[in-house]
Scaffold this active site. Structure first.
Site, mmCIF file in Angstrom:
data_model
loop_
_atom_site.group_PDB
_atom_site.id
_atom_site.type_symbol
_atom_site.label_atom_id
_atom_site.label_comp_id
_atom_site.label_asym_id
_atom_site.label_seq_id
_atom_site.Cartn_x
_atom_site.Cartn_y
_atom_site.Cartn_z
ATOM 1 N N LYS A 86 0.874 1.326 7.060
ATOM 2 C CA LYS A 86 0.974 1.854 8.427
ATOM 3 C C LYS A 86 0.664 0.804 9.483
ATOM 4 O O LYS A 86 1.025 0.964 10.647
ATOM 5 C CB LYS A 86 0.011 3.035 8.603
ATOM 6 C CG LYS A 86 0.244 4.197 7.649
ATOM 7 C CD LYS A 86 -0.793 5.281 7.864
ATOM 8 C CE LYS A 86 -0.729 6.326 6.757
ATOM 9 N NZ LYS A 86 -1.166 5.794 5.464
ATOM 10 N N HIS A 98 -5.795 7.258 -7.614
ATOM 11 C CA HIS A 98 -6.646 6.139 -8.015
ATOM 12 C C HIS A 98 -7.561 5.938 -6.815
ATOM 13 O O HIS A 98 -7.074 5.743 -5.700
ATOM 14 C CB HIS A 98 -5.820 4.885 -8.300
ATOM 15 C CG HIS A 98 -6.648 3.715 -8.712
ATOM 16 N ND1 HIS A 98 -6.729 3.269 -10.012
ATOM 17 C CD2 HIS A 98 -7.464 2.889 -7.990
ATOM 18 C CE1 HIS A 98 -7.538 2.228 -10.075
ATOM 19 N NE2 HIS A 98 -8.010 1.975 -8.858
ATOM 20 N N TRP A 118 2.186 0.280 -9.234
ATOM 21 C CA TRP A 118 2.048 -0.626 -8.088
ATOM 22 C C TRP A 118 0.577 -0.927 -7.816
ATOM 23 O O TRP A 118 0.231 -2.035 -7.390
ATOM 24 C CB TRP A 118 2.725 -0.034 -6.857
ATOM 25 C CG TRP A 118 2.071 1.188 -6.301
ATOM 26 C CD1 TRP A 118 2.314 2.483 -6.631
ATOM 27 C CD2 TRP A 118 1.047 1.225 -5.305
ATOM 28 N NE1 TRP A 118 1.504 3.332 -5.914
ATOM 29 C CE2 TRP A 118 0.717 2.585 -5.090
ATOM 30 C CE3 TRP A 118 0.378 0.246 -4.579
ATOM 31 C CZ2 TRP A 118 -0.257 2.980 -4.177
ATOM 32 C CZ3 TRP A 118 -0.590 0.643 -3.659
ATOM 33 C CH2 TRP A 118 -0.896 1.995 -3.475
ATOM 34 N N GLU A 130 1.304 -9.283 -4.888
ATOM 35 C CA GLU A 130 0.572 -9.302 -3.625
ATOM 36 C C GLU A 130 -0.778 -10.011 -3.701
ATOM 37 O O GLU A 130 -1.631 -9.819 -2.835
ATOM 38 C CB GLU A 130 0.377 -7.873 -3.097
ATOM 39 C CG GLU A 130 1.664 -7.098 -2.974
ATOM 40 C CD GLU A 130 1.479 -5.724 -2.377
ATOM 41 O OE1 GLU A 130 0.506 -5.527 -1.624
ATOM 42 O OE2 GLU A 130 2.307 -4.850 -2.659
ATOM 43 N N ASP A 151 -2.854 -1.607 4.843
ATOM 44 C CA ASP A 151 -2.055 -0.429 4.554
ATOM 45 C C ASP A 151 -0.681 -0.579 5.196
ATOM 46 O O ASP A 151 -0.523 -1.288 6.189
ATOM 47 C CB ASP A 151 -2.753 0.822 5.094
ATOM 48 C CG ASP A 151 -2.038 2.104 4.705
ATOM 49 O OD1 ASP A 151 -1.166 2.535 5.488
ATOM 50 O OD2 ASP A 151 -2.323 2.666 3.649
ATOM 51 N N HIS A 188 -9.516 10.345 1.687
ATOM 52 C CA HIS A 188 -8.671 11.545 1.807
ATOM 53 C C HIS A 188 -8.883 12.486 0.617
ATOM 54 O O HIS A 188 -9.055 12.046 -0.515
ATOM 55 C CB HIS A 188 -7.197 11.160 1.838
ATOM 56 C CG HIS A 188 -6.721 10.682 3.165
ATOM 57 N ND1 HIS A 188 -5.676 9.800 3.308
ATOM 58 C CD2 HIS A 188 -7.146 10.963 4.425
ATOM 59 C CE1 HIS A 188 -5.465 9.568 4.596
ATOM 60 N NE2 HIS A 188 -6.352 10.253 5.293
ATOM 61 N N HIS A 198 -10.116 4.196 3.060
ATOM 62 C CA HIS A 198 -9.352 3.774 4.236
ATOM 63 C C HIS A 198 -10.284 3.149 5.278
ATOM 64 O O HIS A 198 -11.369 3.671 5.543
ATOM 65 C CB HIS A 198 -8.641 4.971 4.874
ATOM 66 C CG HIS A 198 -7.710 5.688 3.946
ATOM 67 N ND1 HIS A 198 -6.339 5.621 4.052
ATOM 68 C CD2 HIS A 198 -7.954 6.500 2.885
ATOM 69 C CE1 HIS A 198 -5.784 6.345 3.113
ATOM 70 N NE2 HIS A 198 -6.744 6.892 2.389
ATOM 71 N N HIS A 229 -9.544 5.176 -3.646
ATOM 72 C CA HIS A 229 -9.381 4.172 -2.601
ATOM 73 C C HIS A 229 -10.008 4.672 -1.319
ATOM 74 O O HIS A 229 -10.191 5.879 -1.116
ATOM 75 C CB HIS A 229 -7.905 3.836 -2.386
ATOM 76 C CG HIS A 229 -7.047 5.029 -2.066
ATOM 77 N ND1 HIS A 229 -6.644 5.945 -3.015
ATOM 78 C CD2 HIS A 229 -6.524 5.460 -0.892
ATOM 79 C CE1 HIS A 229 -5.911 6.877 -2.454
ATOM 80 N NE2 HIS A 229 -5.829 6.620 -1.156
#
Length: 351
Positions: free
Chosen positions: A195, A263, A163, A173, A193, A256, A267, A265
């Site tokens: 969330k 992979h 994805w 996307e 995201d 995190h 936030h 990334h």
């Protein structure tokens, strides 16, 4: 430690190409005739995995068309632009009255009573464990632990990143990306995201996914990656200011460890949003990461990192097998350090 499902994404912008500072334009609706691999009307409930009362979210394990599935139901936040309609068109049922205090049951119109629904299908046993209520403990991972325990564990797992690659390769996307720097070494894509409800800025949450594929997590970073990190910090903040009108000093930008998918990334969310995974035991501010690597080229490859693991996590079992975790204590270079197994709410992240 399961691979993350896809996040929700949104269209942004109005006539001048920028979103309203208070309201994000709605996603296009799926038409009744649009095909979808799973029909939730036939969802058969098997087990409630977790019920988060405070977040008004419930995680349910079941089956859709004989396929294992996890469904996440989440009450959406109030929207100030629809409050007038909410009071005007809802049905009110009196519950009680005592002096100045009156309570009602309010039944809003259907279009104002939306429940955000996320489907993971077909769901593996790893997905089910991921969303299940579990106790959580803190683990201290030395550099040696990473090489002898964590890294071999990760290499033996079947974490799907397809994805992620679909997004980077514009196979999925592509029209939802807020910003992209296409440089293969310094570039990234920025998109919402899952969330984020994508209806207002109070819980804005975006993810920057890097194009290069040789950085799995914080542990791989050295001073070589400083140009990449500075590029993400600068251009990510600028893109959010341009699209949403949010100043950089109102953003929390962090990484995190452990991440929910391997992979690299970053936030981005607004400071006023108490997003899952922003605690000190998991989140590392990008600005601090940059400063640490400026001081020490091998900072994240040599230091001991502390992070939470849930009781059914396979990595926790590996630490136990290696004698690095036992009977209520974490084994560190300083010796056994007791910890308490308090319950912590765990939510998905792509990160």
């Amino acid at each position: 430690m399961a691979d993350s499902s896809k996040r929700g994404v949104c269209d942004t912008g109005d006539n001048d190409g920028k979103a309203s500072p208070n309201l994000i334009t709605k996603k296009p609706k799926i038409e009744p005739g649009d095909a979808h691999p799973c029909d939730l009307s036939g969802f058969g409930i098997q087990k409630i995995l977790r019920d988060c009362v405070r977040e008004k979210t419930i995680f349910v394990h079941g089956k859709v068309a004989e396929k294992e599935a996890v469904v996440i139901l989440e009450k959406t936040p109030f929207n100030e632009d629809t409050l007038d309609e909410l009071f005007r068109d809802s049905q009110f049922t009196l519950e009680s009255n005592n002096d100045i205090y009156t309570t009602f049951q309010l039944q809003p119109p259907a279009h104002l009573n939306v429940i955000k629904t996320t489907l993971v299908c077909p769901a593996t046993e790893k997905h089910v464990r991921k969303y299940q209520e579990q106790d959580t403990v803190l683990v201290e991972e030395t550099a040696e632990d990473y090489l002898s325990i964590t890294l071999p564990f990760l290499k033996n797992q079947s974490f799907s990143l397809q994805w992620v690659y679909n997004i980077l390769e514009k196979k999925a996307e592509a029209d939802r990306v807020v910003y992209e720097d296409p440089d293969p070494n310094l570039g990234f894509v920025l998109l919402p995201d899952f969330k984020w409800d994508q209806m207002q800025l109070d819980n804005l949450y975006l993810i920057a996914i890097v194009h290069r594929r040789d950085v799995k997590s914080l542990r791989d970073l050295t001073s070589e990656h400083l140009p990449l990190l500075r590029n993400i910090e600068e251009k990510g903040k600028n893109a959010i200011k341009e699209h949403y009108g949010i100043q950089s000093n109102k953003l929390r930008v962090y990484v995190h460890y452990q991440p929910s998918y391997y992979h690299f990334h970053v936030h981005f969310n607004v400071l006023k949003y108490d997003a899952p995974g922003t605690g000190v035991e998991k989140a590392h501010l990008l600005s601090n990461i940059i400063q640490n690597l400026e001081c020490d080229d091998q900072y994240y490859r040599t230091r001991t990192l502390t992070f939470p693991l849930r009781e059914l996590d396979g990595l926790l079992a590996r630490f136990k097998e290696a004698g690095r975790l036992y009977l209520g204590s974490v084994v560190s270079q300083r010796g056994a350090v007791p910890y308490s197994t308090s319950k912590m709410k765990i939510t998905r992240g792509k990160g």
